[in-house]
Write an enzyme that holds these catalytic residues in place. Structure first.
Site, PDB file in Angstrom:
ATOM      1  N   ARG A 109     -39.028  75.778  20.725  1.00 15.90           N
ATOM      2  CA  ARG A 109     -40.491  76.464  19.596  1.00 15.90           C
ATOM      3  C   ARG A 109     -40.489  75.866  18.288  1.00 15.90           C
ATOM      4  NH1 ARG A 109     -39.234  80.688  22.938  1.00 15.90           N
ATOM      5  NH2 ARG A 109     -40.650  80.947  24.702  1.00 15.90           N
ATOM      6  N   LYS A 131     -49.471  65.117  10.890  1.00 17.82           N
ATOM      7  CA  LYS A 131     -49.751  64.664  12.352  1.00 17.82           C
ATOM      8  C   LYS A 131     -48.509  64.091  12.981  1.00 17.82           C
ATOM      9  CE  LYS A 131     -54.674  63.538  11.928  1.00 17.82           C
ATOM     10  NZ  LYS A 131     -55.854  62.326  12.265  1.00 17.82           N
ATOM     11  N   GLU A 173     -53.865  50.240   4.499  1.00 15.72           N
ATOM     12  CA  GLU A 173     -53.962  51.745   4.230  1.00 15.72           C
ATOM     13  C   GLU A 173     -54.056  52.110   2.855  1.00 15.72           C
ATOM     14  OE1 GLU A 173     -54.671  53.403   7.023  1.00 15.72           O
ATOM     15  OE2 GLU A 173     -53.656  52.558   8.369  1.00 15.72           O
ATOM     16  N   LYS A 215     -54.425  61.226  -0.113  1.00 21.41           N
ATOM     17  CA  LYS A 215     -54.078  61.898   1.187  1.00 21.41           C
ATOM     18  C   LYS A 215     -53.602  63.486   1.166  1.00 21.41           C
ATOM     19  CE  LYS A 215     -52.481  61.378   5.829  1.00 21.41           C
ATOM     20  NZ  LYS A 215     -51.886  60.387   6.891  1.00 21.41           N
ATOM     21  N   GLU A 225     -58.757  68.073  10.499  1.00 27.51           N
ATOM     22  CA  GLU A 225     -59.765  67.136  10.777  1.00 27.51           C
ATOM     23  C   GLU A 225     -61.128  67.638  11.135  1.00 27.51           C
ATOM     24  OE1 GLU A 225     -57.851  63.323  11.824  1.00 27.51           O
ATOM     25  OE2 GLU A 225     -59.902  62.601  12.517  1.00 27.51           O
ATOM     26  N   ARG A 229     -61.241  65.147   6.125  1.00 24.69           N
ATOM     27  CA  ARG A 229     -60.066  64.170   6.631  1.00 24.69           C
ATOM     28  C   ARG A 229     -60.534  63.222   7.576  1.00 24.69           C
ATOM     29  NH1 ARG A 229     -53.919  66.247   8.604  1.00 24.69           N
ATOM     30  NH2 ARG A 229     -53.164  64.087   8.558  1.00 24.69           N
ATOM     31  N   ASN A 233     -60.167  57.890   8.360  1.00 26.84           N
ATOM     32  CA  ASN A 233     -60.320  57.040   9.381  1.00 26.84           C
ATOM     33  C   ASN A 233     -61.167  55.736   9.239  1.00 26.84           C
ATOM     34  OD1 ASN A 233     -58.850  58.840  10.936  1.00 26.84           O
ATOM     35  ND2 ASN A 233     -60.699  59.926  11.655  1.00 26.84           N
ATOM     36  N   HIS A 236     -60.792  52.757  11.212  1.00 24.74           N
ATOM     37  CA  HIS A 236     -59.981  52.888  12.167  1.00 24.74           C
ATOM     38  C   HIS A 236     -60.553  52.882  13.627  1.00 24.74           C
ATOM     39  CE1 HIS A 236     -57.202  53.580   9.088  1.00 24.74           C
ATOM     40  NE2 HIS A 236     -56.194  53.853  10.150  1.00 24.74           N
ATOM     41  N   HIS A 240     -59.001  50.593  16.264  1.00 19.93           N
ATOM     42  CA  HIS A 240     -58.217  51.060  17.548  1.00 19.93           C
ATOM     43  C   HIS A 240     -58.630  50.215  18.793  1.00 19.93           C
ATOM     44  CE1 HIS A 240     -57.307  55.155  15.799  1.00 19.93           C
ATOM     45  NE2 HIS A 240     -56.415  54.256  15.395  1.00 19.93           N
ATOM     46  N   HIS A 250     -51.129  47.088  13.213  1.00 24.05           N
ATOM     47  CA  HIS A 250     -52.059  48.136  12.678  1.00 24.05           C
ATOM     48  C   HIS A 250     -52.723  47.769  11.478  1.00 24.05           C
ATOM     49  CE1 HIS A 250     -53.777  52.229  12.825  1.00 24.05           C
ATOM     50  NE2 HIS A 250     -53.482  52.350  11.829  1.00 24.05           N
TER      51      HIS A 250
HETATM   52  N1  LIG Z   1     -49.055  60.597  11.700  1.00 26.63           N
HETATM   53  C1  LIG Z   1     -50.031  59.822  10.960  1.00 26.63           C
HETATM   54  O1  LIG Z   1     -50.727  60.368  10.226  1.00 26.63           O
HETATM   55  C2  LIG Z   1     -49.938  58.609  11.277  1.00 26.63           C
HETATM   56  C3  LIG Z   1     -51.035  57.789  10.250  1.00 26.63           C
HETATM   57  C4  LIG Z   1     -50.792  56.412  10.629  1.00 26.63           C
HETATM   58  C5  LIG Z   1     -49.938  55.688  11.188  1.00 26.63           C
HETATM   59  N2  LIG Z   1     -49.512  56.351  12.163  1.00 26.63           N
HETATM   60  C6  LIG Z   1     -48.480  55.833  13.098  1.00 26.63           C
HETATM   61  O2  LIG Z   1     -47.528  55.014  12.481  1.00 26.63           O
HETATM   62  C7  LIG Z   1     -47.020  53.984  13.582  1.00 26.63           C
HETATM   63  C8  LIG Z   1     -46.748  52.660  12.804  1.00 26.63           C
HETATM   64  O3  LIG Z   1     -45.950  52.895  11.708  1.00 26.63           O
HETATM   65  P1  LIG Z   1     -45.160  51.678  11.142  1.00 26.63           P
HETATM   66  O4  LIG Z   1     -46.403  50.762  10.616  1.00 26.63           O
HETATM   67  O5  LIG Z   1     -44.551  52.485   9.742  1.00 26.63           O
HETATM   68  O6  LIG Z   1     -44.290  50.900  12.059  1.00 26.63           O
HETATM   69  P2  LIG Z   1     -43.188  51.248  12.813  1.00 26.63           P
HETATM   70  O7  LIG Z   1     -42.606  52.594  12.690  1.00 26.63           O
HETATM   71  O8  LIG Z   1     -43.238  50.719  14.214  1.00 26.63           O
HETATM   72  O9  LIG Z   1     -41.954  50.374  11.977  1.00 26.63           O
HETATM   73  C9  LIG Z   1     -42.117  48.869  12.044  1.00 26.63           C
HETATM   74  C10 LIG Z   1     -40.947  48.191  12.283  1.00 26.63           C
HETATM   75  O10 LIG Z   1     -40.127  47.972  11.135  1.00 26.63           O
HETATM   76  C11 LIG Z   1     -38.929  48.567  11.454  1.00 26.63           C
HETATM   77  N3  LIG Z   1     -38.494  49.007  10.141  1.00 26.63           N
HETATM   78  C12 LIG Z   1     -39.049  50.200   9.539  1.00 26.63           C
HETATM   79  N4  LIG Z   1     -38.527  50.352   8.330  1.00 26.63           N
HETATM   80  C13 LIG Z   1     -37.645  49.465   8.276  1.00 26.63           C
HETATM   81  C14 LIG Z   1     -36.846  48.924   6.961  1.00 26.63           C
HETATM   82  N5  LIG Z   1     -36.950  49.489   5.827  1.00 26.63           N
HETATM   83  N6  LIG Z   1     -36.085  47.957   7.087  1.00 26.63           N
HETATM   84  C15 LIG Z   1     -36.237  47.241   8.320  1.00 26.63           C
HETATM   85  N7  LIG Z   1     -36.833  47.262   9.117  1.00 26.63           N
HETATM   86  C16 LIG Z   1     -37.839  48.609   9.186  1.00 26.63           C
HETATM   87  C17 LIG Z   1     -38.761  49.261  12.375  1.00 26.63           C
HETATM   88  O11 LIG Z   1     -37.802  49.244  13.193  1.00 26.63           O
HETATM   89  C18 LIG Z   1     -40.172  48.617  13.320  1.00 26.63           C
HETATM   90  O12 LIG Z   1     -39.567  47.876  14.109  1.00 26.63           O
HETATM   91  C19 LIG Z   1     -48.147  53.955  14.667  1.00 26.63           C
HETATM   92  O13 LIG Z   1     -47.660  54.457  15.890  1.00 26.63           O
HETATM   93  C20 LIG Z   1     -49.502  54.799  14.114  1.00 26.63           C
HETATM   94  O14 LIG Z   1     -49.894  55.647  15.099  1.00 26.63           O
HETATM   95  C21 LIG Z   1     -49.308  57.952  12.135  1.00 26.63           C
END
Ligand SMILES: NC(=O)c1ccc[n+]([C@@H]2O[C@H](COP(=O)([O-])OP(=O)(O)OC[C@H]3O[C@@H](n4cnc5c(N)ncnc54)[C@H](O)[C@@H]3O)[C@@H](O)[C@H]2O)c1
Length: 343
Positions: A109, A131, A173, A215, A225, A229, A233, A236, A240, A250
């Site tokens: 929990r 999120k 972003e 943010k 949201e 908030r 988007n 976005h 998507h 992305h």
């Molecule tokens: N929670 C939220 O509010 C929110 C907002 C935006 C995006 N997201 C989510 O974030 C995700 C994308 O995240 P991302 O762009 O960080 O990609 P990711 O987490 O997939 O990382 C990208 C790649 O880089 C590698 N990597 C990460 N840091 C590294 C480093 N310092 N050195 C070497 N390699 C490294 C990872 O292993 C991966 O292969 C999506 O799933 C998206 O939905 C969430």
């Protein structure tokens, strides 16, 4: 180093900008079991900073952001004898952070948790705002919770091992934050693209800090949201659909999506053509795409299938000038006509 506090309801989250993963221990509770969740790339490059703790390694890529991975993590937490007093740390990009926050929130929990954010995208966006969740049956982020991490460490040094396309993707972003909320930041980005792309620490610090500030303020006003908030988007809804139809990352999809949303803003008489051109040229300065080969009507059909749609209407985020976003309620019919026109 700079700190921001996000206060929402009963929770408080500290974002530490410019801190190092080397100092992680300073943020952990004394005499409690600490378990790290990370992926192969982070463990390979930086494991020596955290291998004194139990480590759960997950796979990379969206295909691993699933309930099956959560199931494996639950199994590992049981194996490591995690209890209600244990502390979980996600070390990685958006995927690791989204998964860690969700796993920590549901195990027994809810356990305390924090992040070391290792990609530009997660430092300016994913790890801020509470999120957490996973994809479900092909739909992005369909299962999850709102829950704030106790801390987020944004270590710029980690960005130097990030693949270049992932680093560049993070700027989408940042452009988004400037476009929706901060014209001065937009102008700073126009003038400092070379520095930022060359990892100049002052430029990166300014852009991460401005993004986190924007943010955090939005999240504190509207954590769940319901209104403000939604502005985060911007671009976005299109992005998507683009991600569903082509193999872009992305950030690239968001860049194209922002241009499309800005074009709709021009059609609605909210944004000048000059400002649209300025936005496109800023996106290009950060080496991001401004268009896609995907047929625009096919894109519209994919948007209509979005699980997050609300009936026959869509909340579209448009620009009423650079640095000022507005939420516009539009029928799919009107949007279809505008996109048809754009074709
Ligand atoms: N929670 C939220 O509010 C929110 C907002 C935006 C995006 N997201 C989510 O974030 C995700 C994308 O995240 P991302 O762009 O960080 O990609 P990711 O987490 O997939 O990382 C990208 C790649 O880089 C590698 N990597 C990460 N840091 C590294 C480093 N310092 N050195 C070497 N390699 C490294 C990872 O292993 C991966 O292969 C999506 O799933 C998206 O939905 C969430």
């Amino acid at each position: 180093m700079e700190e921001f506090i996000i206060k929402t309801g009963t929770s408080e989250s500290k974002i530490i900008i410019g801190e190092s993963v080397k100092n992680l221990k300073n943020y952990l509770p004394d005499n409690k079991k600490v378990i790290i969740i990370t992926d192969y790339n982070l463990k390979n490059n930086y494991g020596h900073f955290f291998n004194e703790f139990d480590v759960i390694e997950i796979g990379t890529g969206e295909e691993n952001k699933t309930l099956a991975t959560i199931d494996k993590i639950m199994g590992k937490l049981v194996e490591f004898e995690a209890d209600r007093s244990s502390f979980i740390v996600g070390i990685g990009g958006g995927i690791v952070c989204d998964i860690t926050g969700f796993a920590a929130s549901i195990y027994m929990r809810g356990l305390r948790f924090g992040f070391v954010s290792s990609t530009l995208l997660s430092q300016v966006d994913a790890s801020v705002g509470g999120k957490n969740g996973v994809n479900y049956k092909g739909f992005k982020n369909m299962v999850g919770v709102f829950n704030q991490p106790e801390f987020v460490i944004c270590d710029f040094e980690l960005l130097k091992t990030l693949p270049v396309n992932e680093f560049i993707g993070g700027f989408a972003e940042i452009v988004k934050h400037a476009a929706i909320k901060d014209f001065a930041m937009f102008e700073y980005m126009e003038a400092n693209s070379d520095k930022a792309l060359n990892y100049d620490s002052a430029a990166i610090h300014r852009l991460v800090s401005d993004s986190v500030k924007i943010k955090s303020n939005v999240v504190m006003q509207d954590e769940r949201e319901k209104g403000e908030r939604r502005k985060l988007n911007f671009g976005h809804t299109f992005a998507h659909a683009i991600e569903k139809l082509s193999p872009v990352i992305h950030g690239e999809a968001v860049a194209i999506g922002m241009v499309m949303a800005a074009e709709v803003s021009v059609k609605k008489g909210l944004l000048s053509l000059n400002d649209l051109i300025r936005l496109k040229s800023l996106i290009e300065k950060y080496k991001l795409p401004i268009d896609t080969d995907i047929d625009k009507m096919q894109l519209f059909q994919a948007m209509k299938k979005d699980k997050k749609r609300e009936g026959e209407d869509i909340h579209l985020i448009l620009l009423e000038g650079l640095g000022n976003a507005v939420v516009v309620n539009m029928s799919y019919k009107e949007l279809e006509e505008i996109i048809n026109d754009m074709c």
